[in-house]
Design a protein around this motif. Structure first.
Motif, PDB file in Angstrom:
ATOM      1  N   ALA A 109      28.226  84.966  25.541  1.00 45.25           N
ATOM      2  CA  ALA A 109      29.638  84.580  25.873  1.00 45.25           C
ATOM      3  C   ALA A 109      29.548  84.841  27.603  1.00 45.25           C
ATOM      4  O   ALA A 109      30.308  84.177  28.311  1.00 45.25           O
ATOM      5  N   LEU A 110      28.509  85.644  28.033  1.00 47.15           N
ATOM      6  CA  LEU A 110      28.544  86.201  29.437  1.00 47.15           C
ATOM      7  C   LEU A 110      27.496  85.088  30.235  1.00 47.15           C
ATOM      8  O   LEU A 110      27.184  85.166  31.171  1.00 47.15           O
ATOM      9  N   ASP A 111      26.880  84.057  29.108  1.00 49.89           N
ATOM     10  CA  ASP A 111      26.133  83.095  29.635  1.00 49.89           C
ATOM     11  C   ASP A 111      24.688  83.601  30.403  1.00 49.89           C
ATOM     12  O   ASP A 111      24.189  83.047  31.215  1.00 49.89           O
ATOM     13  N   LEU A 112      24.138  84.794  29.681  1.00 51.93           N
ATOM     14  CA  LEU A 112      22.996  85.306  30.142  1.00 51.93           C
ATOM     15  C   LEU A 112      21.736  84.649  29.003  1.00 51.93           C
ATOM     16  O   LEU A 112      22.131  84.266  28.101  1.00 51.93           O
ATOM     17  N   ASP A 113      20.498  84.767  29.983  1.00 51.13           N
ATOM     18  CA  ASP A 113      19.716  84.610  28.658  1.00 51.13           C
ATOM     19  C   ASP A 113      19.528  85.983  27.956  1.00 51.13           C
ATOM     20  O   ASP A 113      19.439  87.081  28.702  1.00 51.13           O
ATOM     21  N   VAL A 114      19.301  85.666  26.699  1.00 46.42           N
ATOM     22  CA  VAL A 114      19.200  86.956  25.769  1.00 46.42           C
ATOM     23  C   VAL A 114      18.000  87.083  25.206  1.00 46.42           C
ATOM     24  O   VAL A 114      17.475  86.123  24.848  1.00 46.42           O
ATOM     25  N   GLN A 167      21.893  87.769  45.888  1.00 49.46           N
ATOM     26  CA  GLN A 167      22.402  86.799  46.488  1.00 49.46           C
ATOM     27  C   GLN A 167      21.003  86.378  47.428  1.00 49.46           C
ATOM     28  O   GLN A 167      20.923  85.257  47.770  1.00 49.46           O
ATOM     29  N   MET A 168      19.874  87.073  47.453  1.00 45.61           N
ATOM     30  CA  MET A 168      18.682  86.812  47.901  1.00 45.61           C
ATOM     31  C   MET A 168      17.839  85.945  46.997  1.00 45.61           C
ATOM     32  O   MET A 168      16.938  85.442  47.294  1.00 45.61           O
ATOM     33  N   GLY A 169      18.328  85.910  45.699  1.00 43.45           N
ATOM     34  CA  GLY A 169      17.886  84.740  44.703  1.00 43.45           C
ATOM     35  C   GLY A 169      17.013  85.446  43.659  1.00 43.45           C
ATOM     36  O   GLY A 169      16.415  84.611  42.678  1.00 43.45           O
ATOM     37  N   PHE A 170      16.736  86.722  43.774  1.00 45.61           N
ATOM     38  CA  PHE A 170      16.177  87.219  42.514  1.00 45.61           C
ATOM     39  C   PHE A 170      17.053  87.341  41.304  1.00 45.61           C
ATOM     40  O   PHE A 170      18.019  87.199  41.435  1.00 45.61           O
ATOM     41  N   ARG A 171      16.413  87.413  40.298  1.00 45.65           N
ATOM     42  CA  ARG A 171      16.855  87.253  38.948  1.00 45.65           C
ATOM     43  C   ARG A 171      16.992  88.589  38.486  1.00 45.65           C
ATOM     44  O   ARG A 171      16.188  89.570  38.716  1.00 45.65           O
ATOM     45  N   ILE A 172      18.327  89.004  37.863  1.00 49.06           N
ATOM     46  CA  ILE A 172      18.565  90.482  37.517  1.00 49.06           C
ATOM     47  C   ILE A 172      18.674  90.405  36.150  1.00 49.06           C
ATOM     48  O   ILE A 172      19.276  89.596  35.217  1.00 49.06           O
ATOM     49  N   LEU A 214      24.307  89.594  36.547  1.00 44.39           N
ATOM     50  CA  LEU A 214      23.106  89.559  35.695  1.00 44.39           C
ATOM     51  C   LEU A 214      22.775  88.155  35.309  1.00 44.39           C
ATOM     52  O   LEU A 214      23.633  87.316  35.268  1.00 44.39           O
ATOM     53  N   ASP A 215      21.479  87.976  35.268  1.00 46.06           N
ATOM     54  CA  ASP A 215      21.064  86.814  34.658  1.00 46.06           C
ATOM     55  C   ASP A 215      20.607  86.864  33.262  1.00 46.06           C
ATOM     56  O   ASP A 215      20.295  85.961  32.516  1.00 46.06           O
ATOM     57  N   GLU A 216      20.040  88.002  32.683  1.00 46.34           N
ATOM     58  CA  GLU A 216      19.198  88.265  31.581  1.00 46.34           C
ATOM     59  C   GLU A 216      19.939  89.520  30.891  1.00 46.34           C
ATOM     60  O   GLU A 216      19.880  90.602  31.683  1.00 46.34           O
ATOM     61  N   LEU A 217      19.939  89.479  29.570  1.00 45.68           N
ATOM     62  CA  LEU A 217      20.145  90.744  28.875  1.00 45.68           C
ATOM     63  C   LEU A 217      19.138  90.899  27.775  1.00 45.68           C
ATOM     64  O   LEU A 217      18.703  90.166  26.929  1.00 45.68           O
ATOM     65  N   LYS A 218      18.562  92.154  28.080  1.00 50.35           N
ATOM     66  CA  LYS A 218      17.389  92.557  27.138  1.00 50.35           C
ATOM     67  C   LYS A 218      18.111  93.636  25.901  1.00 50.35           C
ATOM     68  O   LYS A 218      18.305  94.662  26.281  1.00 50.35           O
ATOM     69  N   ILE A 219      18.144  93.146  24.749  1.00 48.77           N
ATOM     70  CA  ILE A 219      18.710  93.858  23.621  1.00 48.77           C
ATOM     71  C   ILE A 219      17.387  95.108  23.248  1.00 48.77           C
ATOM     72  O   ILE A 219      16.355  94.772  22.910  1.00 48.77           O
ATOM     73  N   ASP A 220      17.835  96.173  23.369  1.00 43.45           N
ATOM     74  CA  ASP A 220      16.922  96.992  22.994  1.00 43.45           C
ATOM     75  C   ASP A 220      16.252  97.180  21.713  1.00 43.45           C
ATOM     76  O   ASP A 220      17.048  96.788  20.696  1.00 43.45           O
ATOM     77  N   ARG A 221      15.320  97.510  21.604  1.00 43.59           N
ATOM     78  CA  ARG A 221      14.469  97.314  20.244  1.00 43.59           C
ATOM     79  C   ARG A 221      14.899  98.210  18.842  1.00 43.59           C
ATOM     80  O   ARG A 221      14.754  97.779  18.021  1.00 43.59           O
ATOM     81  N   SER A 222      15.749  99.138  19.827  1.00 41.22           N
ATOM     82  CA  SER A 222      16.353  99.893  18.400  1.00 41.22           C
ATOM     83  C   SER A 222      17.440  99.140  17.680  1.00 41.22           C
ATOM     84  O   SER A 222      17.662  99.647  16.396  1.00 41.22           O
ATOM     85  N   PHE A 223      17.949  98.172  18.320  1.00 37.53           N
ATOM     86  CA  PHE A 223      18.545  97.150  17.289  1.00 37.53           C
ATOM     87  C   PHE A 223      17.953  96.604  16.273  1.00 37.53           C
ATOM     88  O   PHE A 223      18.647  96.104  15.257  1.00 37.53           O
ATOM     89  N   LEU A 224      16.697  96.377  16.207  1.00 34.48           N
ATOM     90  CA  LEU A 224      16.044  96.085  15.262  1.00 34.48           C
ATOM     91  C   LEU A 224      15.496  96.965  13.901  1.00 34.48           C
ATOM     92  O   LEU A 224      15.267  96.432  12.982  1.00 34.48           O
ATOM     93  N   THR A 225      15.672  98.295  14.023  1.00 42.36           N
ATOM     94  CA  THR A 225      15.415  99.361  13.146  1.00 42.36           C
ATOM     95  C   THR A 225      15.981  98.774  11.944  1.00 42.36           C
ATOM     96  O   THR A 225      17.299  98.833  11.892  1.00 42.36           O
ATOM     97  N   ASP A 226      15.336  98.513  10.841  1.00 45.83           N
ATOM     98  CA  ASP A 226      15.980  98.326   9.398  1.00 45.83           C
ATOM     99  C   ASP A 226      16.922  97.151   9.613  1.00 45.83           C
ATOM    100  O   ASP A 226      17.815  96.890   8.658  1.00 45.83           O
ATOM    101  N   VAL A 227      16.673  96.166  10.398  1.00 41.44           N
ATOM    102  CA  VAL A 227      17.825  95.138  10.450  1.00 41.44           C
ATOM    103  C   VAL A 227      17.860  94.185   9.413  1.00 41.44           C
ATOM    104  O   VAL A 227      18.773  93.722   8.812  1.00 41.44           O
TER     105      VAL A 227
END
Ligand code: C2E
Ligand code: MG
Ligand code: MG
Ligand code: MG
Length: 275
Positions: free
Chosen positions: A229-234, A172-177, A197-210
């Motif tokens: 789908a949640l309208d977040l920066d991914v 509400q103070m305007g910070f992005r989460i 939330l404004d942003e979702l950071k996908i953990d790097r473990s998802f990239l292992t052998d992807v």
């Protein structure tokens, strides 16, 4: 995995656990001094738009060069600072320093650059945090909309009610989460809905052998689609090589962070005539 890593750290540093714990307590006595000296500083790593490589924000990462023990990575001492109750001064220092560097970051990356700082669960529970965070941004004349607060799932879930209230107020103070390391902690997907939330950071473990296993690609895609789908920066974390970067280009609007685009580096001081 965390406990495995801890075991390894203990084995590397000292055969005696008791001694190692003692050394850690001693080490924590140095933190506040280090914050006031040149032994601690911030480095910034870009988060980019994967399609065109444009830098959208930078994440502040703390660095500590200890006069006796050399470089101590944050993973090894931040959890201790949380335990012994000094993380709050660390966080305030990081926020303040990141705001100080903001002019230089703008010169480097443009006026719309965002700066991200990592926040601990302990900060969310601190009664003065909201006030102090707001005061730091005001003091430096920075809009909270340019400041991204990165919170790990584990932190958000440590005490979900307290975390939810603080995160809502910060938002509400305007910070992005941003939710950091998504998919690495013990979270429930259901809890995602209760944080603004404004942003979702996908953990790097998802990239292992992807690139090797279609099943891993399906899981990563599902995580990306959830964020969308949640309208977040991914943001996909830990992109190290071109092959993965190219593969990720199939997802429009996706953001990335990793050594491939840039390592954490100090903010470049603005030339005198720009100030
Ligand atoms: P994080 O917030 O998830 O930060 C990303 C970490 O991944 C950083 O490690 C970064 O250097 C590393 N990284 C970035 N790109 C790549 C890549 O392509 N490959 C690999 N293998 N690693 C990559 P770092 O700086 O060692 O920080 C580790 C963690 O320590 C951070 O994870 C964060 O949880 C914590 N941390 C760092 N700075 C701070 C701080 O100022 N305050 C707090 N509370 N925690 C911090
Ligand atoms: Mg982070
Ligand atoms: Mg992360
Ligand atoms: Mg991490």
């Amino acid at each position: 995995f965390a406990s495995l890593d801890e075991t390894r750290t203990l084995a590397i540093y000292d055969p005696s656990i008791a001694d190692w714990q003692y050394q850690q307590q001693i080490l924590m006595l140095d933190v506040e001094d280090a914050l006031r000296s040149a032994d601690m500083w911030l480095e910034y790593q870009p988060k980019v738009n994967i399609r065109d490589g444009k830098v959208l924000s930078v994440e502040a990462l703390i660095r500590w060069q200890h006069p006796e023990f050399g470089r101590i990575p944050p993973d090894q001492w931040i959890p201790l600072a949380e335990q012994v109750g000094i993380i709050h001064s660390v966080t305030l220092w990081v926020m303040d320093q990141a705001c100080r560097d903001f002019d230089a970051l703008k010169v480097q990356h443009g006026d719309n650059i965002g700066v991200a700082v990592n926040i601990s669960a302990k900060d969310l529970a601190h009664p003065l945090f909201l006030e102090e965070a707001g005061a730091i941004a005001r003091r430096h004349g920075i809009s909270p909309a340019n400041v991204i607060l990165e919170i790990t799932e584990t932190a958000a879930m440590a005490d979900p009610d307290v975390a939810r209230n603080t995160i809502r107020a910060l938002s509400q103070m305007g910070f992005r989460i941003a939710l950091d390391d998504f998919g690495s902690g013990h979270s429930s997907l259901g809890n995602l809905a209760s944080f603004p939330l404004d942003e979702l950071k996908i953990d790097r473990s998802f990239l292992t052998d992807v690139l090797l296993y279609p099943i891993r690609q399906k899981i990563l895609k599902a995580a990306l689609e959830l964020g969308e789908a949640l309208d977040l920066d991914v943001v996909v974390e830990g992109v190290e090589d071109e092959a993965i970067a190219l593969w990720l280009q199939q997802f429009p609007g996706l953001h990335g962070q990793g050594y491939y685009w840039g390592r954490p580096e100090r903010a470049v001081a603005a030339p005198a005539n720009c100030r």
